[in-house]
Scaffold this motif. Sequence first.
Motif, PDB file in Angstrom:
ATOM      1  N   THR A   1      20.640 -13.762  -1.883  1.00  0.00           N
ATOM      2  CA  THR A   1      20.392 -15.021  -1.170  1.00  0.00           C
ATOM      3  C   THR A   1      21.280 -15.181   0.058  1.00  0.00           C
ATOM      4  O   THR A   1      21.261 -16.232   0.706  1.00  0.00           O
ATOM      5  CB  THR A   1      20.627 -16.214  -2.111  1.00  0.00           C
ATOM      6  OG1 THR A   1      22.012 -16.214  -2.509  1.00  0.00           O
ATOM      7  CG2 THR A   1      19.756 -16.122  -3.349  1.00  0.00           C
TER       8      THR A   1
ATOM      9  N   ASP B   1      21.010 -18.135   2.861  1.00  0.00           N
ATOM     10  CA  ASP B   1      22.090 -19.128   2.860  1.00  0.00           C
ATOM     11  C   ASP B   1      22.774 -19.201   4.214  1.00  0.00           C
ATOM     12  O   ASP B   1      23.099 -20.298   4.708  1.00  0.00           O
ATOM     13  CB  ASP B   1      23.111 -18.772   1.772  1.00  0.00           C
ATOM     14  CG  ASP B   1      22.544 -18.879   0.370  1.00  0.00           C
ATOM     15  OD1 ASP B   1      21.516 -19.568   0.204  1.00  0.00           O
ATOM     16  OD2 ASP B   1      23.121 -18.275  -0.567  1.00  0.00           O
TER      17      ASP B   1
ATOM     18  N   ARG C   1      28.451 -23.871   4.528  1.00  0.00           N
ATOM     19  CA  ARG C   1      28.068 -25.115   5.212  1.00  0.00           C
ATOM     20  C   ARG C   1      29.281 -25.810   5.820  1.00  0.00           C
ATOM     21  O   ARG C   1      29.238 -26.276   6.985  1.00  0.00           O
ATOM     22  CB  ARG C   1      27.365 -26.041   4.208  1.00  0.00           C
ATOM     23  CG  ARG C   1      25.999 -25.565   3.757  1.00  0.00           C
ATOM     24  CD  ARG C   1      25.252 -26.693   3.048  1.00  0.00           C
ATOM     25  NE  ARG C   1      25.983 -27.170   1.864  1.00  0.00           N
ATOM     26  CZ  ARG C   1      25.834 -26.709   0.635  1.00  0.00           C
ATOM     27  NH1 ARG C   1      24.958 -25.723   0.421  1.00  0.00           N
ATOM     28  NH2 ARG C   1      26.511 -27.196  -0.363  1.00  0.00           N
TER      29      ARG C   1
ATOM     30  N   ARG D   1      27.764 -21.066  -0.893  1.00  0.00           N
ATOM     31  CA  ARG D   1      26.905 -21.866   0.007  1.00  0.00           C
ATOM     32  C   ARG D   1      27.656 -23.082   0.511  1.00  0.00           C
ATOM     33  O   ARG D   1      27.505 -23.476   1.687  1.00  0.00           O
ATOM     34  CB  ARG D   1      25.638 -22.287  -0.745  1.00  0.00           C
ATOM     35  CG  ARG D   1      24.628 -21.165  -0.856  1.00  0.00           C
ATOM     36  CD  ARG D   1      23.335 -21.657  -1.488  1.00  0.00           C
ATOM     37  NE  ARG D   1      23.489 -21.878  -2.935  1.00  0.00           N
ATOM     38  CZ  ARG D   1      23.308 -20.951  -3.846  1.00  0.00           C
ATOM     39  NH1 ARG D   1      22.983 -19.721  -3.474  1.00  0.00           N
ATOM     40  NH2 ARG D   1      23.455 -21.218  -5.126  1.00  0.00           N
TER      41      ARG D   1
END
Length: 885
Positions: free
Chosen positions: A724, A728, A693, A689
């Motif tokens: 996920t 994400d 980002r 994650r």
Amino acid sequence: MGVPLLAACAVPVFVPGARVAGDIAMAAFGLLAAAVLWFAPVPEHAGRSSRRLFSIGCMFPVLGAALAWLVPTHGPLEFVVLRWVPTVPGYVMAIVALLSLVDRGRLRAGGRRHAVELVLFGLSCMLTVQLLVLGPGGRVQGFGWGEQAVLVVAVLATSSTMAAALTLLGAVEARRRRMALVLLAAFAFLTSGRGLATSAMLSGATDLQDASRFLVVAGLGLLVLGALSDPGPGVEPDRSGADASTSLGQVLPHVAMLVSGVAVGTSFLLGYDVAPATAAGLLGCVVLATVHRWLTLRDERRMGARLQRSESYFRSLVHSSGDAVLILDSDLRVSWASTALERMVGPVAAADLVGRPLLDAVHPEDVRALAAALRQAGGADSEGAPGPAPEATPETAVEPAALILLRLPDSDGTWRFLEAGVSDLRRDADVGAVVLHCRDMTERLAREQALQSIAYTDPMTGLPNQAGWLRALERSVADGSGGTALLLIELDGLVEAREHTGREGVSAVVAEVGRRLRATVRGEDLVARLGGGAFSVLAGGSAAEADRLAARCLAVVEQPIRTPSGVLELTAGIGLAAMEPELSVEGLRSRAELAVSAARAAGPGTAVRYSAELGAAAERGERLRVDIEGAAARGELALAFLPVVSLSEQRVSGVEALLRWRHPELGQLPPAEFLPIAERTGLMGELQRWVLRQATAAAMALPVSGCPLSVRVNVSAGYLRGGTAVADVQAALDASGLAPDRLVLELTDAALLAAEERVCLDIATLRLMGVHVALDDFGTGDSALGHLTALPLDGLKLDVSLVARVDRDEHARALCELIVGIGRRLDLQVVAEGVETPAQLAALLGIGCGFAQGFLLGRPTSLPELTALLQDGAGQLWPGLVGQR
């Protein structure tokens, strides 16, 4: 306690100053006795109320003496009466104080017998005191009715006091009998002194005054001594001296009768007439003594019957009990054994045991432990011989039983295991021996040994299991013997064997491997099965011998194994760890596990010995495992960007985001070192994650010249299985504002991903969002052409192993050309990675590859450097234009 007063009364009335001085001195002594009894410390269990009554009783005779000397009188009789009137309450208090010293329970237990004793003592004392006070004639001429009444009350009070003292002596506990004897003597002196003084005053024999005073003073001293020596009632039942106490209670009534008879007989022999009342009183004493004897015999018969029933009851309990009872005498010889012992060892062995020292009868190996248990119970000295039992005290009256396991032979000579509780009861007057309560433990120990064998044995191979192996390893490490090297053996090939032979076939194969290993090692070496296909050998010998043993174990494991389903071949990895001083069990196990892991990594059929390098690598991995948590928050993680170049346009079409970890002490760490650790510790999702980002935000910061650049992010199969990925990616796109078609996710472990429907659905969802999905490292490992249709893909990346040989290997060039052609037909974007030479770049151009990346075109760089590169060349990147960076 009225006696001090009586003693004071013994002073003649018509005496000059010396007599008055004697009375004053005796009164002062009475006050001193009262003060000592009132203020002296009282022991914990002694009665305070009886002392207070004695103290107050001493004050009444002093009051009577003061009245007699202060109030004018008209003769000795009036003087005596005046001194007696205040003294009577003192006698009453003395009687109450004496009876309060007797335990009420003992009085109630005596019942009628104590009542008869009290009446007998009172009557006997009355006869004796009457002869002493009123004279052998039993009357005094010239006395009026009032004087006679006072004298009669005096005789009754004095007699009752003596009767109470005798009752106390007969009924008190044995431990307080000394106190009762002192009090009886005190009241005997006081009563005698009082009677002698009264007779002397009435008869005018002034020469007896000094003798009466001496008796009174002596009585007061004994009274104080007796009251202060009272130890109080026993906290626990007192059996010491019980027989003597019972005999004294039986003898005292007859002694009282005898004293009365002697007093009356002496008066008769001196020529005095025996009054009818005196004769009747003597006859009453005889009758009461006879009644007392009859009551005593009746109580004894009842007690004997109860004891017989109690003995029969408890004997039946002992005989019917499953536990045997052994009684040892002072020489530790068996003096008695219950019938339960016959059921344990047989009648003959039980009979032979009686009369023998127990230490000679038990198993030789149990002698020392039994002697120690007997010493602990207080029954033997340091040599195992019996020692004298210490004197019993309330704190040590009951000894806790010491448990010991001993063996006794039965009639067949077989040793039976008995658990014995040893109690030294020689301090108990009712037992006076050492008692052993024995329970047969033979069958129970056999069951426990069978269960222990099951608990520590592997049922499949008959070898020690992990619990048994761990116990042996702990014992070996503790005493430094039994083994110098630990071998861990992990079989390889059991999964394939199960597919061919089934579970039962695998069990037979594992059992055969265990048999072979057991036959390979020496007799003193330990072979254990730890579970599954893991075995262990705890071997002795030198390091070279341990290495040769590892090679032999590998050889026997790799020999073909015949099964009903065919011949199976296994291999194994072996790790060796040498036993060293100060090395714990866990440390030795950890070293062996590190070695076997290194052996498995090196390939099947390998044996690896633990080394310092393996330990250092393990310590480094453990440190990375700890430090990787929170590395992003500490600012230690960063992204490096590798340009992806369009070969047709010779310009940068995108970048690949590569994760880097700048450890504060270990420096720059490659992803191949810390990403597997993050995968094992469950931190891969957090790292993924963070990369998403940071990569999407960096892509938005890149300068745009022509088409916007795409950003490629590697994602692992483990992360995709977490479920996920879709959320994400959406969160990263929303936070950065990057268009979904500019994000490319490169997948690894294609074979695993293609087999999972849920992962395929998530990949399809990402593509519907506009995100591109590419297959990484195609052409090597588990990648196959079928994955191109099993997974929803937008592109693929040629593995560096094919690109490295594309310029000089015709087969590699043909494969690359084939893959590029398939990609073109399937509308997949093909990227060649690892381009490092112009020849490789030329070969890729020749086969029509569309995109490439590698050190020839550009090295991984930071975001500012990448931005400067794109701005300076307007996105153009080609060897000769920009050069290697």
